[in-house]
Design an enzyme around this catalytic site. Sequence first.
Site, PDB file in Angstrom:
ATOM      1  N   ASN A   8       0.871  -1.178   0.000  1.00 14.02           N
ATOM      2  CA  ASN A   8       0.000   0.000   0.000  1.00 14.02           C
ATOM      3  C   ASN A   8       0.910   1.232   0.000  1.00 14.02           C
ATOM      4  O   ASN A   8       1.518   1.564   1.018  1.00 14.02           O
ATOM      5  CB  ASN A   8      -0.867  -0.052   1.266  1.00 14.02           C
ATOM      6  CG  ASN A   8      -1.810   1.128   1.360  1.00 14.02           C
ATOM      7  OD1 ASN A   8      -1.760   2.047   0.535  1.00 14.02           O
ATOM      8  ND2 ASN A   8      -2.654   1.109   2.372  1.00 14.02           N
ATOM      9  N   ARG A  80      -2.878  -2.189  -3.129  1.00  8.66           N
ATOM     10  CA  ARG A  80      -4.093  -1.456  -2.772  1.00  8.66           C
ATOM     11  C   ARG A  80      -4.103  -0.128  -3.535  1.00  8.66           C
ATOM     12  O   ARG A  80      -3.135   0.638  -3.487  1.00  8.66           O
ATOM     13  CB  ARG A  80      -4.095  -1.175  -1.268  1.00  8.66           C
ATOM     14  CG  ARG A  80      -5.352  -0.477  -0.836  1.00  8.66           C
ATOM     15  CD  ARG A  80      -5.039   0.682   0.042  1.00  8.66           C
ATOM     16  NE  ARG A  80      -6.255   1.381   0.413  1.00  8.66           N
ATOM     17  CZ  ARG A  80      -6.261   2.466   1.147  1.00  8.66           C
ATOM     18  NH1 ARG A  80      -5.139   2.976   1.589  1.00  8.66           N
ATOM     19  NH2 ARG A  80      -7.387   3.058   1.421  1.00  8.66           N
ATOM     20  N   HIS A 169     -13.087   2.811   0.808  1.00  5.88           N
ATOM     21  CA  HIS A 169     -13.155   1.740   1.820  1.00  5.88           C
ATOM     22  C   HIS A 169     -13.945   0.527   1.328  1.00  5.88           C
ATOM     23  O   HIS A 169     -14.431  -0.265   2.130  1.00  5.88           O
ATOM     24  CB  HIS A 169     -13.835   2.217   3.128  1.00  5.88           C
ATOM     25  CG  HIS A 169     -13.094   3.262   3.876  1.00  5.88           C
ATOM     26  ND1 HIS A 169     -13.748   4.285   4.528  1.00  5.88           N
ATOM     27  CD2 HIS A 169     -11.779   3.439   4.110  1.00  5.88           C
ATOM     28  CE1 HIS A 169     -12.859   5.069   5.116  1.00  5.88           C
ATOM     29  NE2 HIS A 169     -11.659   4.579   4.872  1.00  5.88           N
ATOM     30  N   LEU A 198     -14.961   2.914  10.580  1.00  2.92           N
ATOM     31  CA  LEU A 198     -14.604   4.096  11.371  1.00  2.92           C
ATOM     32  C   LEU A 198     -13.137   4.022  11.784  1.00  2.92           C
ATOM     33  O   LEU A 198     -12.775   3.308  12.722  1.00  2.92           O
ATOM     34  CB  LEU A 198     -15.498   4.187  12.622  1.00  2.92           C
ATOM     35  CG  LEU A 198     -17.008   4.022  12.390  1.00  2.92           C
ATOM     36  CD1 LEU A 198     -17.760   4.008  13.718  1.00  2.92           C
ATOM     37  CD2 LEU A 198     -17.545   5.138  11.495  1.00  2.92           C
ATOM     38  N   GLY A 201      -9.953   7.692   8.496  1.00  3.51           N
ATOM     39  CA  GLY A 201     -11.000   8.037   7.533  1.00  3.51           C
ATOM     40  C   GLY A 201     -12.202   7.179   7.875  1.00  3.51           C
ATOM     41  O   GLY A 201     -12.033   6.058   8.346  1.00  3.51           O
ATOM     42  N   ARG A 230     -10.646  15.335   8.868  1.00  4.82           N
ATOM     43  CA  ARG A 230     -11.505  15.790   7.761  1.00  4.82           C
ATOM     44  C   ARG A 230     -12.874  16.208   8.291  1.00  4.82           C
ATOM     45  O   ARG A 230     -13.443  15.531   9.146  1.00  4.82           O
ATOM     46  CB  ARG A 230     -11.686  14.664   6.737  1.00  4.82           C
ATOM     47  CG  ARG A 230     -10.471  14.445   5.870  1.00  4.82           C
ATOM     48  CD  ARG A 230     -10.620  13.213   5.005  1.00  4.82           C
ATOM     49  NE  ARG A 230      -9.628  12.206   5.375  1.00  4.82           N
ATOM     50  CZ  ARG A 230      -9.621  10.950   4.954  1.00  4.82           C
ATOM     51  NH1 ARG A 230     -10.544  10.529   4.121  1.00  4.82           N
ATOM     52  NH2 ARG A 230      -8.693  10.117   5.346  1.00  4.82           N
ATOM     53  N   ASP A 272      -7.174  11.695  17.352  1.00  8.33           N
ATOM     54  CA  ASP A 272      -7.178  10.290  17.761  1.00  8.33           C
ATOM     55  C   ASP A 272      -8.312  10.030  18.756  1.00  8.33           C
ATOM     56  O   ASP A 272      -8.376  10.646  19.820  1.00  8.33           O
ATOM     57  CB  ASP A 272      -5.818   9.997  18.406  1.00  8.33           C
ATOM     58  CG  ASP A 272      -5.619   8.528  18.640  1.00  8.33           C
ATOM     59  OD1 ASP A 272      -4.778   7.939  17.953  1.00  8.33           O
ATOM     60  OD2 ASP A 272      -6.310   7.967  19.524  1.00  8.33           O
ATOM     61  N   MET A 273      -9.206   9.128  18.402  1.00  7.38           N
ATOM     62  CA  MET A 273     -10.392   8.893  19.222  1.00  7.38           C
ATOM     63  C   MET A 273     -10.048   8.426  20.635  1.00  7.38           C
ATOM     64  O   MET A 273     -10.707   8.779  21.605  1.00  7.38           O
ATOM     65  CB  MET A 273     -11.311   7.878  18.530  1.00  7.38           C
ATOM     66  CG  MET A 273     -12.616   7.663  19.207  1.00  7.38           C
ATOM     67  SD  MET A 273     -13.593   9.190  19.423  1.00  7.38           S
ATOM     68  CE  MET A 273     -14.473   9.282  17.867  1.00  7.38           C
ATOM     69  N   GLY A 320     -10.611   0.966  13.314  1.00  6.28           N
ATOM     70  CA  GLY A 320     -10.018   1.170  14.646  1.00  6.28           C
ATOM     71  C   GLY A 320     -11.014   1.679  15.681  1.00  6.28           C
ATOM     72  O   GLY A 320     -11.045   1.205  16.820  1.00  6.28           O
ATOM     73  N   ASN A 324     -13.113  -0.777  18.496  1.00  5.57           N
ATOM     74  CA  ASN A 324     -12.561  -0.608  19.847  1.00  5.57           C
ATOM     75  C   ASN A 324     -13.261   0.388  20.747  1.00  5.57           C
ATOM     76  O   ASN A 324     -12.984   0.421  21.941  1.00  5.57           O
ATOM     77  CB  ASN A 324     -11.090  -0.170  19.739  1.00  5.57           C
ATOM     78  CG  ASN A 324     -10.234  -1.225  19.098  1.00  5.57           C
ATOM     79  OD1 ASN A 324     -10.128  -2.328  19.614  1.00  5.57           O
ATOM     80  ND2 ASN A 324      -9.648  -0.900  17.960  1.00  5.57           N
ATOM     81  N   GLU A 375      -8.330  -5.620   5.550  1.00  5.10           N
ATOM     82  CA  GLU A 375      -8.198  -5.260   4.137  1.00  5.10           C
ATOM     83  C   GLU A 375      -7.051  -6.014   3.456  1.00  5.10           C
ATOM     84  O   GLU A 375      -7.150  -6.384   2.298  1.00  5.10           O
ATOM     85  CB  GLU A 375      -8.015  -3.746   4.001  1.00  5.10           C
ATOM     86  CG  GLU A 375      -9.297  -3.009   4.366  1.00  5.10           C
ATOM     87  CD  GLU A 375      -9.095  -1.526   4.611  1.00  5.10           C
ATOM     88  OE1 GLU A 375      -9.319  -0.759   3.673  1.00  5.10           O
ATOM     89  OE2 GLU A 375      -8.733  -1.148   5.733  1.00  5.10           O
TER      90      GLU A 375
HETATM   91  P1  ADP Z   1      -6.718   3.964   9.572  1.00  2.45           P
HETATM   92  O1  ADP Z   1      -7.905   4.611   8.962  1.00  2.45           O
HETATM   93  O2  ADP Z   1      -5.487   4.815   9.548  1.00  2.45           O
HETATM   94  O3  ADP Z   1      -6.499   2.520   9.138  1.00  2.45           O
HETATM   95  P2  ADP Z   1      -7.577   2.749  12.069  1.00  2.45           P
HETATM   96  O4  ADP Z   1      -8.660   1.925  11.468  1.00  2.45           O
HETATM   97  O5  ADP Z   1      -6.404   2.073  12.668  1.00  2.45           O
HETATM   98  O6  ADP Z   1      -7.081   3.900  11.119  1.00  2.45           O
HETATM   99  O7  ADP Z   1      -8.294   3.637  13.215  1.00  2.45           O
HETATM  100  C1  ADP Z   1      -7.599   4.610  13.920  1.00  2.45           C
HETATM  101  C2  ADP Z   1      -8.554   5.206  14.953  1.00  2.45           C
HETATM  102  O8  ADP Z   1      -9.000   4.153  15.833  1.00  2.45           O
HETATM  103  C3  ADP Z   1      -7.921   6.269  15.826  1.00  2.45           C
HETATM  104  O9  ADP Z   1      -8.827   7.349  16.004  1.00  2.45           O
HETATM  105  C4  ADP Z   1      -7.735   5.538  17.146  1.00  2.45           C
HETATM  106  O10 ADP Z   1      -7.762   6.393  18.249  1.00  2.45           O
HETATM  107  C5  ADP Z   1      -8.957   4.650  17.150  1.00  2.45           C
HETATM  108  N1  ADP Z   1      -8.794   3.600  18.161  1.00  2.45           N
HETATM  109  C6  ADP Z   1      -7.930   2.562  18.183  1.00  2.45           C
HETATM  110  N2  ADP Z   1      -8.036   1.885  19.346  1.00  2.45           N
HETATM  111  C7  ADP Z   1      -8.998   2.517  20.080  1.00  2.45           C
HETATM  112  C8  ADP Z   1      -9.576   2.315  21.368  1.00  2.45           C
HETATM  113  N3  ADP Z   1      -9.182   1.323  22.142  1.00  2.45           N
HETATM  114  N4  ADP Z   1     -10.559   3.179  21.768  1.00  2.45           N
HETATM  115  C9  ADP Z   1     -10.957   4.205  20.992  1.00  2.45           C
HETATM  116  N5  ADP Z   1     -10.437   4.434  19.777  1.00  2.45           N
HETATM  117  C10 ADP Z   1      -9.483   3.614  19.328  1.00  2.45           C
END
Ligand code: ADP
Length: 392
Positions: A8, A80, A169, A198, A201, A230, A272-273, A320, A324, A375
């Site tokens: 990728n 990808r 996606h 989620l 992106g 975004r 970052d969530m 992510g 999670n 993916e």
């Molecule tokens: P990408 O789109 O770069 O592949 P990911 O699918 O890895 O990203 O998602 C990244 C997001 O997931 C970030 O906002 C991160 O904070 C969130 N995330 C990962 N683990 C947790 C968790 N345990 N609780 C809340 N958010 C999480």
Amino acid sequence: MGLIFVVNCGSSSLKFTLINPEDGKTVANGLAERLGTPEAVVNIRQPVRLEFQVPNATHGDALDKILSHIDGDIVGVGHRIVHGGEYFTESVLVDDKVVELIGSASDLAPLHNPAHVMGIEAARKKFPDLPHVVVFDTAFHQSMPKRAYLYALPYAMYTNEKVRKYGFHGTSHRYVAGEAAKLMGKPLEDLHLITMHLGNGSSTCAIREGKSYDTSMGLTPLEGLIMGTRSGDVDANLHEYLTRRTGCTLSEVTAMVNRESGLLGISGLSNDMRTLAEAAASGHQRAALAIDMFCFRLAKHILGMSASLDRIDALIFTGGIGENSAIVREKTLSYLSLLRPQVDSELNNQHGRPANGRITTGDSPVLALVVPTNEELVIARETARFVPALAS
Ligand code: ADP
């Protein structure tokens, strides 16, 4: 055992995974970053952690470095690709014509497609005798009907300028829909689903009998949901308004809505969530507001997706955040009270693991599932279809 090398490429990065397409096991993975700069670095994570400084390395140099440190019988290379325009409705074997078409979709994805072309060329040099396969983020959404993918602009903007909703996606939406069908013990062809990818992106997708009927991302991956940096949906007059008011150029406003907005823009803290959830728990009000807005916008889009379905057999969380964040799932479902979801907090806190992904109660009027995405595995399996020794 034949392995697939999944690549990728971004403009200055290269993520790789060496994967067994049959059992889905990852044999090696890692990431090269800041390519083309004096700080270029290659990080191998699996099977052992290794880091190499590779000043000014190109994508090709990074591949050389990576391949000299990983072992395995590579029988195919999967790439990808973000944007396939309207040319590609499925994965295809790479030849010169395919590379040219990917390059010609660069106007639609200027950050991604030129980098993909560079990555394909470097990998083809390295593995001239192996099949190379391209897997598109957009391909799955090519089944959308016109009413979903057209913008209400003068029709010539579609015919002459290719302006339409493409969606992204797709690999993830398609994979989790298939996995959800397995978990539900029903054929995908019988299901009406809404998937939510989620991550940094984010997008939603309405999947009817295994096909994409609508999605929240559009011409580019900016439209729709609130994302890490975004904005998602904004009024299309925003650009002109802000250029007049602030003296910013058009590209500066574009950079703002892509890189300084979303969760980061609202919270003023992070994209970052996980960071936001921790901050909100200790009283950071704008972190809490960013999460609330994220969930509300998501709920609105879920109901929008429902216009493409006869019923909702399941709502599927992935990526992510989707996999999670119990808080995001619970809050989003709370904004869907019209559908009367009954969340099982215990199952939600355990990300559905004890119940085949289910986070709603057994008698909830709507089923919600957590389904981890993969993916790389989809790309590896798509590639394996073109490897004579693996194709079944
Ligand atoms: P990408 O789109 O770069 O592949 P990911 O699918 O890895 O990203 O998602 C990244 C997001 O997931 C970030 O906002 C991160 O904070 C969130 N995330 C990962 N683990 C947790 C968790 N345990 N609780 C809340 N958010 C999480």
